[in-house]
Design a protein around this motif. Sequence first.
Motif, PDB file in Angstrom:
ATOM      1  N   UNK A  30     -17.277   6.127   4.292  1.00  0.00           N
ATOM      2  CA  UNK A  30     -16.554   5.294   3.315  1.00  0.00           C
ATOM      3  C   UNK A  30     -17.114   3.879   3.237  1.00  0.00           C
ATOM      4  N   UNK A  90     -14.022   9.700   9.084  1.00  0.00           N
ATOM      5  CA  UNK A  90     -13.142   8.707   8.483  1.00  0.00           C
ATOM      6  C   UNK A  90     -13.370   7.339   9.133  1.00  0.00           C
ATOM      7  N   UNK A  91     -13.054   6.250   8.438  1.00  0.00           N
ATOM      8  CA  UNK A  91     -13.058   4.936   9.096  1.00  0.00           C
ATOM      9  C   UNK A  91     -12.139   4.960  10.323  1.00  0.00           C
ATOM     10  N   UNK A  93     -10.362   2.309  11.535  1.00  0.00           N
ATOM     11  CA  UNK A  93      -9.273   1.330  11.614  1.00  0.00           C
ATOM     12  C   UNK A  93      -7.915   1.973  11.315  1.00  0.00           C
ATOM     13  N   UNK A  94      -6.816   1.410  11.800  1.00  0.00           N
ATOM     14  CA  UNK A  94      -6.734   0.145  12.560  1.00  0.00           C
ATOM     15  C   UNK A  94      -7.207   0.308  14.006  1.00  0.00           C
ATOM     16  N   UNK A 115     -13.213   9.359  17.228  1.00  0.00           N
ATOM     17  CA  UNK A 115     -13.217   9.604  15.782  1.00  0.00           C
ATOM     18  C   UNK A 115     -14.202  10.734  15.493  1.00  0.00           C
ATOM     19  N   UNK A 426      -7.746  11.507  10.924  1.00  0.00           N
ATOM     20  CA  UNK A 426      -7.678  10.337  10.041  1.00  0.00           C
ATOM     21  C   UNK A 426      -6.851   9.208  10.649  1.00  0.00           C
ATOM     22  N   UNK A 427      -6.448   9.331  11.899  1.00  0.00           N
ATOM     23  CA  UNK A 427      -5.555   8.364  12.551  1.00  0.00           C
ATOM     24  C   UNK A 427      -6.238   7.802  13.790  1.00  0.00           C
TER      25      UNK A 427
ATOM     26  N   UNK B 210      -0.540   6.559  12.446  1.00  0.00           N
ATOM     27  CA  UNK B 210      -1.072   6.916  11.141  1.00  0.00           C
ATOM     28  C   UNK B 210      -1.310   8.425  11.120  1.00  0.00           C
ATOM     29  N   UNK B 211      -0.984   9.032  10.011  1.00  0.00           N
ATOM     30  CA  UNK B 211      -1.113  10.490   9.905  1.00  0.00           C
ATOM     31  C   UNK B 211      -2.092  10.875   8.795  1.00  0.00           C
ATOM     32  N   UNK B 212      -2.599  12.099   8.873  1.00  0.00           N
ATOM     33  CA  UNK B 212      -3.432  12.675   7.816  1.00  0.00           C
ATOM     34  C   UNK B 212      -2.493  12.992   6.647  1.00  0.00           C
ATOM     35  N   UNK B 307      -4.642   1.967   4.544  1.00  0.00           N
ATOM     36  CA  UNK B 307      -6.059   1.649   4.507  1.00  0.00           C
ATOM     37  C   UNK B 307      -6.362   0.745   3.329  1.00  0.00           C
ATOM     38  N   UNK B 310     -12.917  -0.595   2.004  1.00  0.00           N
ATOM     39  CA  UNK B 310     -13.722   0.029   0.948  1.00  0.00           C
ATOM     40  C   UNK B 310     -13.453   1.525   0.883  1.00  0.00           C
ATOM     41  N   UNK B 311     -13.602   2.081  -0.290  1.00  0.00           N
ATOM     42  CA  UNK B 311     -13.571   3.532  -0.422  1.00  0.00           C
ATOM     43  C   UNK B 311     -12.200   4.142  -0.232  1.00  0.00           C
ATOM     44  N   UNK B 313      -9.435   6.559   2.036  1.00  0.00           N
ATOM     45  CA  UNK B 313      -9.022   7.135   3.310  1.00  0.00           C
ATOM     46  C   UNK B 313      -7.688   7.804   3.070  1.00  0.00           C
TER      47      UNK B 313
END
Lengths: 456, 456
Positions: A30, A90-91, A93-94, A115, A426-427, B210-212, B307, B310-311, B313
């Motif tokens: 991304x 996926x990125x 962050x956080x 990740x 993704x978390x 954070x969840x998918x 998120x 950029x892009x 998520x």
Amino acid sequence: MQTIKEYVQSNQERFLEELFALLRFPSISADPKYKDDVVKTAEFVAEKLREAGADQVEVCPTAGNPIVYGEKVIDSSLPTVLVYGHYDVQPADPLELWDTPPFEPTVRDGKIYARGSADDKGQFYMHVKAFEYMMRNDALACNIKFMIEGEEEVGSANLGTFVSSNTDRLQNDVIVISDTSMISMDQPSLETGLRGLSYVEVEVTGPNRDLHSGVYGGAVANPATILAKMIASLHDENNHIAIPGFYDDVVDLTAEERAALNEAPFDVEAYKEDLGIAEIWGEAGYTSIERTGIRPTLEVNGMWGGYIGEGAKTVLPSKAHAKISMRLVPNQDSQRITSLFKEHFEKIAPSYVQVTVKPHHGGEPVVTPTDSIAYKAAEKALEEAFGKKPIPTRGGGSIPIVALFEKELGVKTVLLGFGLDSDNLHSPNEKYGIENYLKGIETIPSFFKHFAELSK
Amino acid sequence: MQTIKEYVQSNQERFLEELFALLRFPSISADPKYKDDVVKTAEFVAEKLREAGADQVEVCPTAGNPIVYGEKVIDSSLPTVLVYGHYDVQPADPLELWDTPPFEPTVRDGKIYARGSADDKGQFYMHVKAFEYMMRNDALACNIKFMIEGEEEVGSANLGTFVSSNTDRLQNDVIVISDTSMISMDQPSLETGLRGLSYVEVEVTGPNRDLHSGVYGGAVANPATILAKMIASLHDENNHIAIPGFYDDVVDLTAEERAALNEAPFDVEAYKEDLGIAEIWGEAGYTSIERTGIRPTLEVNGMWGGYIGEGAKTVLPSKAHAKISMRLVPNQDSQRITSLFKEHFEKIAPSYVQVTVKPHHGGEPVVTPTDSIAYKAAEKALEEAFGKKPIPTRGGGSIPIVALFEKELGVKTVLLGFGLDSDNLHSPNEKYGIENYLKGIETIPSFFKHFAELSK
């Protein structure tokens, strides 16, 4: 000649070390600043395919990130399995919510925290290691092709072109993807459907510059407030999506199909406890399994505007933004849904503000058959490895490539996933069980064997 | 002996250079990482006060940023003017929207572009230079005290303690603050009221991580969506604030008072064009002047969750946040309003989420008299400098210290502001006209003279 069980046992340390090396690459698709890492990851994957015994290994350039290809064609009369996976992630962050660094894999309680550990490095790499076993033990029962891409997390924008211009090279009898989850280590399952995706970014502009909220507040529309009102209106009081025409193409399941789906174990108390929530949420009239499996959804993935730093700033922002994605079910079309969203969002924008809707990427929903040879082969392989017949489930995620393969190559996919929903995909603190990884490697050769036999 | 006009003329280059030096300090009080710069700014101000001729100059430590004090007491039988100002500034972000760097003052079209140019460095520094003139030309008609603080932009948390423990030292007959704006260079005005402030930060928490959004979306409440719905509900369809009890203490103006207020020039077409908006907005039943002057408001100053890079998520965020401030009018109480907000916001939170409301800072609304000696002196000084009698207006901003002074020192304030609403306070490209700066310096000695005369 070793059995796969023996081979996994005697090589497990190396299997883990190789995966850790793969996980150390921050191959975030991304964010363009990771482009170099992405390319290095592709080269690493290619090298590992070569080491395992693949021919024609190539890091194929695209307009975006490269696609890694490799194959072993042993006998044209045997069926061919195409393994698809993705090396991008996926990125992270956080960042502050990770207990250990996302790109330094760490083992805790038998899980690999990193990740991409489950999505999808740990899962596609099982195929590389299973292939290595089959090559070294003369156990390869089918021809095999690998296609590992680097843009899955940003919509696989360049895969379509690659597939359509390589239809001969990619010719196969079944596509196997390990990028989904199963119910638990005690209850294997096979996903038989995936949701499509429409992802948009919206921008709401009020005044042409940030304003002092004391001097202008109350007299000029605040785009953050307007965006909040617009987002609020996208679900009605029953949590149905309030975009005209949104549900028009949704195929409703029969009562029997819904009953079958709801046979999968779902412990609402354990679910709430795991997530730390007091109450579940969702569209009225559907169970949690249905809400994530067979119903389309609309989620805010990101929202921002104004001052978000430390302390207080009394600003009336010029702009507010949101990233919004919709998960689609058969027979919804991602482009049509994106258009419906855009049309609706522009229509509900009050005249105080200007709105732009930028489509990010999309993908089509799919249903995979449960009566195919490939499904039956997967079922047998899982039953052998886990001692229990897998339950068919409908996954909530999206792998847009599956619909593309059907269209371009005319081939169905088997979703042979070994992850768990609790893997934090993704978390922060994404993880993948060492047992899942090794059990996956163990299952794959058995799938190849059964697929070859049933294909006879 | 020079007249003030002559003195300004012959020293204007130096006056600008000194202001530029002051503007180069990034004295951002909201962000602790600028603490050193803040202290250096205080020392610079102290040095300039000394150079101008002040006695007892001191950089007074507080629990937060220091307060700069200085005075010139020439005759205890003369009235005393206390000049209040602040050397701290708002954060400069979003940095990318500045045409030139915020802490490198740049002149374009006769305006000084820099963070703090109008708010408040450029304005309080006029008093330092006017004082210099009066000292060097034997023209100081009153005793003078300076109190320049460094936490105005974050709520003046430590000023109350300083004032109450220095009531003798700070004793005065009128407080003069130049931190507001006037209608235009052709139409001077004097603000006769300031709104109070209640500033809160809210956090909405859904799942514990954070969840998918594919795996969980549709089955778990999304805190960004819930926050949007909660923010959306804070204004009703007439843009009244929908917090029970919010308007209870608001003092309504008489029809005559409202008519007088609306006599100030307001060109709606020019206003819309300046801001680039197609339509103005606000509370039904009130004019734009009333909406920013005599009515309380609620604004989202910042909003974020999920998120925002950029892009794309596909995340269902664990948390969403907003910074929300309310401007208050007489006779609202900031603590009561903060409590009402907190109570209401917690009450409307659905059981899917957890909500916390953290008060940032507040301040009380004030009305300054138009029949006082100080107001009349300011009126005369402005009329002399601008050739036109100033119009009384009601300011939309907040200077919480004004109410504090009334309470602790029993003294009223004159809001002798020389800025313009279009100065981009709290926004990128903050500016202050060179003419405003020099005209301000020219006006101030005249105020001192008239105040001394009228006090006799």
